[in-house]
Design a protein around this motif. Structure first.
Motif, PDB file in Angstrom:
ATOM      1  N   GLY A   1     -36.594  -7.020  14.189  1.00  0.00           N
ATOM      2  CA  GLY A   1     -36.153  -8.407  14.139  1.00  0.00           C
ATOM      3  C   GLY A   1     -34.652  -8.569  14.332  1.00  0.00           C
ATOM      4  N   TYR A   3     -32.565  -6.272  15.689  1.00  0.00           N
ATOM      5  CA  TYR A   3     -31.994  -5.526  16.817  1.00  0.00           C
ATOM      6  C   TYR A   3     -31.418  -6.458  17.885  1.00  0.00           C
ATOM      7  CZ  TYR A   3     -31.546  -2.739  21.024  1.00  0.00           C
ATOM      8  OH  TYR A   3     -31.058  -2.167  22.162  1.00  0.00           O
ATOM      9  N   THR A  32     -38.712 -12.457   8.499  1.00  0.00           N
ATOM     10  CA  THR A  32     -39.732 -11.465   8.853  1.00  0.00           C
ATOM     11  C   THR A  32     -40.415 -10.899   7.604  1.00  0.00           C
ATOM     12  OG1 THR A  32     -37.959  -9.821   9.004  1.00  0.00           O
ATOM     13  CG2 THR A  32     -38.741 -10.786  11.057  1.00  0.00           C
ATOM     14  N   ALA A  50     -47.628  -5.042  10.806  1.00  0.00           N
ATOM     15  CA  ALA A  50     -46.301  -4.613  11.273  1.00  0.00           C
ATOM     16  C   ALA A  50     -46.200  -4.663  12.797  1.00  0.00           C
ATOM     17  CB  ALA A  50     -46.011  -3.203  10.774  1.00  0.00           C
ATOM     18  N   VAL A  51     -47.243  -4.183  13.487  1.00  0.00           N
ATOM     19  CA  VAL A  51     -47.231  -4.199  14.952  1.00  0.00           C
ATOM     20  C   VAL A  51     -47.222  -5.631  15.471  1.00  0.00           C
ATOM     21  CG1 VAL A  51     -48.556  -3.626  17.022  1.00  0.00           C
ATOM     22  CG2 VAL A  51     -48.326  -1.950  15.189  1.00  0.00           C
ATOM     23  N   ALA A  54     -43.855  -7.187  14.900  1.00  0.00           N
ATOM     24  CA  ALA A  54     -42.859  -6.663  15.834  1.00  0.00           C
ATOM     25  C   ALA A  54     -42.951  -7.381  17.175  1.00  0.00           C
ATOM     26  CB  ALA A  54     -43.055  -5.161  16.020  1.00  0.00           C
ATOM     27  N   SER A  57     -41.644 -11.067  16.661  1.00  0.00           N
ATOM     28  CA  SER A  57     -40.197 -11.198  16.462  1.00  0.00           C
ATOM     29  C   SER A  57     -39.429 -10.909  17.743  1.00  0.00           C
ATOM     30  CB  SER A  57     -39.727 -10.278  15.336  1.00  0.00           C
ATOM     31  OG  SER A  57     -39.956  -8.922  15.672  1.00  0.00           O
ATOM     32  N   LEU A  58     -39.868  -9.902  18.504  1.00  0.00           N
ATOM     33  CA  LEU A  58     -39.203  -9.602  19.773  1.00  0.00           C
ATOM     34  C   LEU A  58     -39.416 -10.723  20.781  1.00  0.00           C
ATOM     35  CD1 LEU A  58     -39.894  -5.780  20.189  1.00  0.00           C
ATOM     36  CD2 LEU A  58     -37.699  -6.894  19.768  1.00  0.00           C
ATOM     37  N   THR A 107     -47.370   3.591  13.507  1.00  0.00           N
ATOM     38  CA  THR A 107     -46.268   3.277  12.588  1.00  0.00           C
ATOM     39  C   THR A 107     -45.118   4.274  12.709  1.00  0.00           C
ATOM     40  OG1 THR A 107     -47.809   2.260  11.032  1.00  0.00           O
ATOM     41  CG2 THR A 107     -45.655   2.919  10.175  1.00  0.00           C
ATOM     42  N   LEU A 110     -43.164   4.028  16.099  1.00  0.00           N
ATOM     43  CA  LEU A 110     -42.440   2.752  16.170  1.00  0.00           C
ATOM     44  C   LEU A 110     -41.258   2.746  15.207  1.00  0.00           C
ATOM     45  CD1 LEU A 110     -45.259   0.070  16.545  1.00  0.00           C
ATOM     46  CD2 LEU A 110     -43.576   0.762  18.245  1.00  0.00           C
ATOM     47  N   ASN A 111     -41.445   3.312  14.035  1.00  0.00           N
ATOM     48  CA  ASN A 111     -40.332   3.411  13.089  1.00  0.00           C
ATOM     49  C   ASN A 111     -39.207   4.276  13.648  1.00  0.00           C
ATOM     50  OD1 ASN A 111     -41.471   1.773  11.194  1.00  0.00           O
ATOM     51  ND2 ASN A 111     -42.285   3.430   9.926  1.00  0.00           N
ATOM     52  N   SER A 114     -37.408   2.283  16.344  1.00  0.00           N
ATOM     53  CA  SER A 114     -36.568   1.267  15.694  1.00  0.00           C
ATOM     54  C   SER A 114     -35.331   1.896  15.080  1.00  0.00           C
ATOM     55  CB  SER A 114     -37.369   0.535  14.613  1.00  0.00           C
ATOM     56  OG  SER A 114     -38.446  -0.163  15.172  1.00  0.00           O
TER      57      SER A 114
END
Length: 524
Positions: A1, A3, A32, A50-51, A54, A57-58, A107, A110-111, A114
């Motif tokens: 969120g 970035y 978020t 979470a996915v 993401a 938010s993007l 997860t 992606l973590n 990020s």
């Protein structure tokens, strides 16, 4: 969120208000987190949530940016609806097709992605902040220079001390280039100026293709190749614009120095009037004891003061910049009006309302009995487009078509003429008017292959009292504007400098320059 927020802040570091960027990041984290918690009532699997979050938010933070880079302005509403529908459809399809347990393996990678992205941004931002700690706070210099021009006895407007207006239309090309590169005939405007007594310089060029260096170069009558100060490059250049050699010279002759703020220049520590514009009328900034005192008018009466932090004068708002890159771009104008609900909030830098308010306010300067030197930077015909050809305010168009750009252009011309008529008809003595762009323009869909040359090509016109006459050289660049005029009107002895054209290789590093005189200089 956060970035995209950090990326935007890093791209504009030193130009925007740091606190606003921090507050925006905090608000995004809160938003978020709240959505993640509340969505637990709908999606039980935290990895799936979470996915999905993401993706949302993007999409939110990049929608406006993608639109600006790819689509035509008229498609903003359509783009917003279709992109929202596409994302929702994608999420619904994923929810239906992909089992919730399938998201758990995503997860960790992606973590990791990020974390790498944020680490890169934070590292770059930290290095910028560390470097910025080495810069001196320019607000201290304002305290040291407060009322520096009040030691000179002021004189009234007269034949020997005519009012001087430096009117700067931002990004205004010459008639020749408007016709050849953009297929637009500007003859009617030029004829109107000549009928009013203006002399046109048909081959005028800017020494620099960007406002940040062009204005200080013109007002100090010299080139800027390095930063000898302890300030950041941008602060130093804006300081030299506000605290210029031309202003100092004229104040020694008894002139009252007035600066109309456009959002692109600092208030001047030596000017008697630093005037900004808000929905509730003009605002005057007075520099005193290192504190900026903003005086806003009640209607059209005497100002009422309020105290604010000096730092707010030196950075642009971050939030409007961020909103432009997000899904909220669709309602940007409404959000801007909410931001400006305070009577002390100036208009956004390039707004149509600011342009009109600036034109209107020149009447107050004309009515002053003092001999005045007035600097007026106008964000027209620079983008975005705010007017149709009838002069009606429209939603800002940041990538205008040829017709949209020149509809706005024609209305801006009519307002420039209104400005000149106000000055010429209201002045007790004939004034000096310098009307010249700070740089050229690539807007209006130019067809020429020499696109870089358009950064230097400018419109330039001059009005002098009948008792004076300046011979415009066949090749004229902005650096010699005031030497020519001041030498004629006041018998000064300012140096006429060699004409050079200098391209900025990196806007964020304005002293990284390349001499392109031989390639782009125009001659008669």
């Amino acid at each position: 969120g956060i970035y995209p927020i950090l990326h935007l802040y890093l791209e504009n570091f030193g130009l925007v208000r740091d606190r606003e960027a921090a507050y925006t990041s905090i608000c995004m984290l809160i938003a978020t987190t709240t959505v993640f918690i509340l969505s637990g009532r709908i999606l039980q699997n935290i990895h799936q949530r979470a996915v999905f979050l993401a993706i949302l938010s993007l999409t939110f933070s990049m929608s406006g940016h993608i639109y600006a880079a790819v689509f035509m302005p008229k498609s903003l509403l359509v783009w917003s609806i279709l992109s929202a529908a596409a994302v929702i459809a994608c999420l619904l399809a994923l929810h239906k097709v992909v089992a919730p347990t399938a998201y758990a393996p995503l997860t960790a990678p992606l973590n990791l992605v990020s974390a790498l992205l944020l680490t890169a941004q934070i590292t770059s931002l930290s290095s910028q902040m560390i470097a910025a700690q080495g810069y001196a706070p320019i607000s201290a210099e304002y305290g040291d220079n407060d009322n520096a021009g009040n030691d000179y006895e002021k004189v009234h407007d007269s034949a020997s001390r005519p009012d001087i207006y430096y009117i700067i239309p931002d990004g205004y090309p010459s008639d020749a280039w408007l016709l050849s590169a953009m297929n637009f005939d500007n003859t009617a405007f030029t004829n109107a100026l000549e009928q009013r007594g203006f002399v046109i310089a048909p081959n005028a060029q800017s020494n620099y293709g960007a406002t940040i260096v062009s204005l200080p170069s013109t007002l100090n009558m010299r080139y800027f190749s390095n930063n000898p100060s302890d300030y950041s490059d941008f602060d130093y250049l804006k300081w030299m614009t506000a605290n210029s050699a031309v202003a100092h010279y004229l104040m020694q002759l008894g002139y009252t120095y007035i600066q109309f703020l456009s959002g692109s220049i600092h208030p001047s520590p030596i000017a008697e009037i630093n005037r900004d514009f808000s929905p509730n009328g003009p605002i005057d900034y007075e520099i005193a004891d290192r504190i900026a005192t903003a005086a806003a008018r009640e209607g059209r009466s005497q100002p009422v003061t309020r105290v604010d932090s000096a730092s707010i004068l030196f950075r642009q708002p971050f939030l409007p910049l961020y909103i432009d890159t997000t899904f909220l771009r669709l309602i940007r104008s409404r959000l801007e009006k909410l931001r400006q609900a305070s009577p002390w909030t100036p208009y956004e830098r390039s707004s149509g309302e600011r342009f009109l308010a600036t034109i209107d306010e020149i009447e107050a300067v004309v009515a002053m009995p003092e001999a005045t030197f007035t600097v007026v930077h106008l964000m027209k015909p620079h983008y975005p487009v705010h007017f149709n050809e009838q002069g009606q305010l429209i939603e800002p168009i940041r990538k205008p078509s040829h017709d949209e750009y020149f509809a706005d252009f024609k209305f801006a011309n009519s307002q420039f003429l209104r400005l000149f008529d106000t000055i010429l008809q209201g002045s007790d003595s004939q004034p000096v008017i310098v009307f010249q762009a700070d740089h050229g323009s690539l807007y209006g869909e130019p067809t020429t292959a020499d696109r870089k040359m358009l950064h230097f090509d400018i419109y330039a016109a001059y009005y002098l009292p009948d008792s004076y006459q300046v011979e415009i050289p066949k090749t004229l660049t902005l650096i010699n504007t005031f030497p020519l005029i001041l030498n004629e009107v006041f018998e000064a002895d300012f140096q006429i400098r060699e004409n050079r054209l200098l391209e900025l290789l990196n806007y964020e590093k304005p002293f990284l320059q390349q001499d392109v005189t031989e390639a782009f200089q125009r001659s008669a």
